[in-house]
Enzyme design. Structure first.
Site, PDB file in Angstrom:
ATOM      1  NE  ARG A  19      -1.922  -2.224   3.126  1.00  0.00           N
ATOM      2  CZ  ARG A  19      -2.391  -3.014   4.082  1.00  0.00           C
ATOM      3  NH1 ARG A  19      -3.673  -3.061   4.319  1.00  0.00           N
ATOM      4  NH2 ARG A  19      -1.572  -3.754   4.810  1.00  0.00           N
ATOM      5  CB  ILE A  20       3.836   2.363   1.925  1.00  0.00           C
ATOM      6  CG1 ILE A  20       3.063   2.419   3.249  1.00  0.00           C
ATOM      7  CG2 ILE A  20       4.860   3.499   1.843  1.00  0.00           C
ATOM      8  CD1 ILE A  20       3.906   2.193   4.499  1.00  0.00           C
ATOM      9  NE  ARG A  36       6.088 -10.859  -0.209  1.00  0.00           N
ATOM     10  CZ  ARG A  36       5.611 -10.800   1.016  1.00  0.00           C
ATOM     11  NH1 ARG A  36       5.972 -11.688   1.897  1.00  0.00           N
ATOM     12  NH2 ARG A  36       4.759  -9.867   1.385  1.00  0.00           N
ATOM     13  CB  ILE A  41      10.600   5.390   3.848  1.00  0.00           C
ATOM     14  CG1 ILE A  41      10.033   4.857   2.532  1.00  0.00           C
ATOM     15  CG2 ILE A  41      11.081   6.800   3.684  1.00  0.00           C
ATOM     16  CD1 ILE A  41       8.907   3.915   2.623  1.00  0.00           C
ATOM     17  CB  ALA A  42      11.349  -0.265   4.134  1.00  0.00           C
ATOM     18  NE  ARG A  43      10.349  -1.805  11.213  1.00  0.00           N
ATOM     19  CZ  ARG A  43       9.398  -0.874  11.177  1.00  0.00           C
ATOM     20  NH1 ARG A  43       9.556   0.220  10.459  1.00  0.00           N
ATOM     21  NH2 ARG A  43       8.297  -1.005  11.898  1.00  0.00           N
ATOM     22  CD  GLU A  84      15.480   2.697  13.213  1.00  0.00           C
ATOM     23  OE1 GLU A  84      15.785   2.835  12.019  1.00  0.00           O
ATOM     24  OE2 GLU A  84      14.362   2.980  13.688  1.00  0.00           O
ATOM     25  CG  HIS A 118      11.899   4.945  12.249  1.00  0.00           C
ATOM     26  ND1 HIS A 118      12.261   3.656  12.521  1.00  0.00           N
ATOM     27  CD2 HIS A 118      10.684   4.861  11.647  1.00  0.00           C
ATOM     28  CE1 HIS A 118      11.315   2.831  12.108  1.00  0.00           C
ATOM     29  NE2 HIS A 118      10.347   3.535  11.572  1.00  0.00           N
ATOM     30  CB  ILE A 119      10.455  11.418  11.312  1.00  0.00           C
ATOM     31  CG1 ILE A 119      11.389  11.907  10.185  1.00  0.00           C
ATOM     32  CG2 ILE A 119      11.128  11.546  12.667  1.00  0.00           C
ATOM     33  CD1 ILE A 119      11.629  13.417  10.197  1.00  0.00           C
TER      34      ILE A 119
HETATM   35  C1  DGY Z   1       5.833   1.748  11.024  1.00  0.00           C
HETATM   36  O1  DGY Z   1       4.649   2.030  11.175  1.00  0.00           O
HETATM   37  O2  DGY Z   1       6.220   0.598  10.819  1.00  0.00           O
HETATM   38  C2  DGY Z   1       6.794   2.869  11.111  1.00  0.00           C
HETATM   39  O3  DGY Z   1       8.046   2.508  10.661  1.00  0.00           O
HETATM   40  C3  DGY Z   1       6.887   3.379  12.549  1.00  0.00           C
HETATM   41  O4  DGY Z   1       7.508   2.377  13.319  1.00  0.00           O
END
Ligand code: DGY
Length: 329
Positions: free
Chosen positions: A159-160, A180, A240-242, A271, A289-290
């Site tokens: 979705r993102i 995937r 912007i993922a992880r 982090e 992480h914002i």
């Molecule tokens: C999420 O929603 O996964 C963002 O990275 C905040 O942790």
């Protein structure tokens, strides 16, 4: 008759005025100082609790759950839930919920902010100005890469990812993606006619590559030395993922050696302790992480978690239940 309310731990500080409505259902334990609990303290605080609202900082492991026989629900305000051992939650009869959807658009906005800041060298140029180095206009002063008319690559088209792709229409970009599984033709068309490609093609052809996939053991270091070597030297990378999806050490080397032009990073391995070498690099834009941090969205994320624990205490199925196999038990 026992009239006491079930107990709920809210493990991090979050909008007290949103939490207020939980008082009708729970005896709350809050953390107004927003301390990060050690695993031992988290375990102590969860004794006798019905549930917990938490963030990604709370690791829910099999070992922890084995010490918490009364726990019924762990509800994160995040969409990512790699801090939950879902299998262990199911075997200990603990519902696990996340907060999807409400942050898609805000996170997509921020992915764009990072991509644009990286390509147009915004923070590097601002620093130059702030430290008084700007003496004259220059024809090649902080020249960067165009966004408009370029090719946007997206790895992870949930979705993102799709919300990121939709924004490309205003910039006349071509969108390619790898995921995937391929989206349906209708979804691709709604995502600015995104074209499915293999990972190799994505890496080789993207002018700007955005990572929007969830973390999983399979996604660990999915962008490492070999992948970075395939990218264009003029390309930018945004995460912007992880943290952990990118091999940070390999990325630092690639940025130093000019294998790619720049990176915009909101998430990091280990982090909030990021690799110190990032700080010495000019061709990075670094944020803590914002990506989902607009006030409206953060409140919506908290409210989504609240909704899940209220459903649980009422004996209903929480709307964002992740381990649905628990229902069969
Ligand atoms: C999420 O929603 O996964 C963002 O990275 C905040 O942790």
């Amino acid at each position: 008759m026992n009239t006491s309310k079930p107990k709920l731990l809210v493990a991090r500080a979050m909008f007290p005025e949103e939490l207020f409505r939980l008082n009708a259902y729970f005896e709350l334990e809050l953390n107004p100082d927003d301390r990060i609990f050690s695993p031992e303290e988290l375990c102590d605080r969860l004794q006798g609790k019905f549930g917990m609202i938490c963030t990604s900082s709370a690791k829910i492991s099999a070992d922890l759950l084995s010490k918490l026989p009364e726990l019924k629900i762990v509800s994160t305000i995040a969409v990512g839930y790699d801090n939950f051992d879902l299998q262990a939650c199911t075997s200990h009869q603990v519902m696990a919920t996340n907060a999807p959807d409400v942050l898609n658009e805000t996170t997509a906005d921020f992915a764009w902010a990072l991509m644009m800041a990286t390509a147009r060298r915004v923070t590097e140029a601002e620093h130059f100005l702030r430290v008084g180095e700007w003496k004259k206009w220059g024809v090649d002063l902080f020249v960067g890469a165009d966004i408009h008319g370029s090719r946007l690559g997206i790895l992870g088209m949930g979705r993102i990812g799709q919300a990121i792709a939709r924004r490309a229409s205003g910039f006349g970009m071509e969108v390619i993606y790898h995921n995937r599984s391929q989206l349906s033709p209708a979804q691709e068309s709604a995502a600015h006619h995104a074209r499915y490609v293999d990972k190799e093609t994505l890496l080789r052809e993207a002018d700007h590559l955005i990572l929007a996939l969830p973390y999983s053991p399979e996604a660990h270091h999915i962008i490492g030395e070999a992948e970075l070597a395939k990218m264009k030297p003029s390309a930018t990378l945004v995460n912007i993922a992880r943290g952990g999806i990118v091999d940070d050490t390999a990325l630092i080397r690639a940025l130093r050696e000019g294998k790619i032009a720049g990176a915009g990073l909101d998430v990091f391995e280990n982090e909030p302790r990021l690799h110190p070498d990032f700080l010495g690099l000019k061709n990075v834009v670094l944020t803590p992480h914002i990506a989902s941090a607009s006030e409206r969205t953060r409140r919506a994320m908290v409210n989504r978690a609240i909704k899940n624990v209220i459903a649980a205490v009422r004996g209903e199925v929480p709307p964002d239940l992740l381990n649905r196999d628990i229902l069969g038990h």
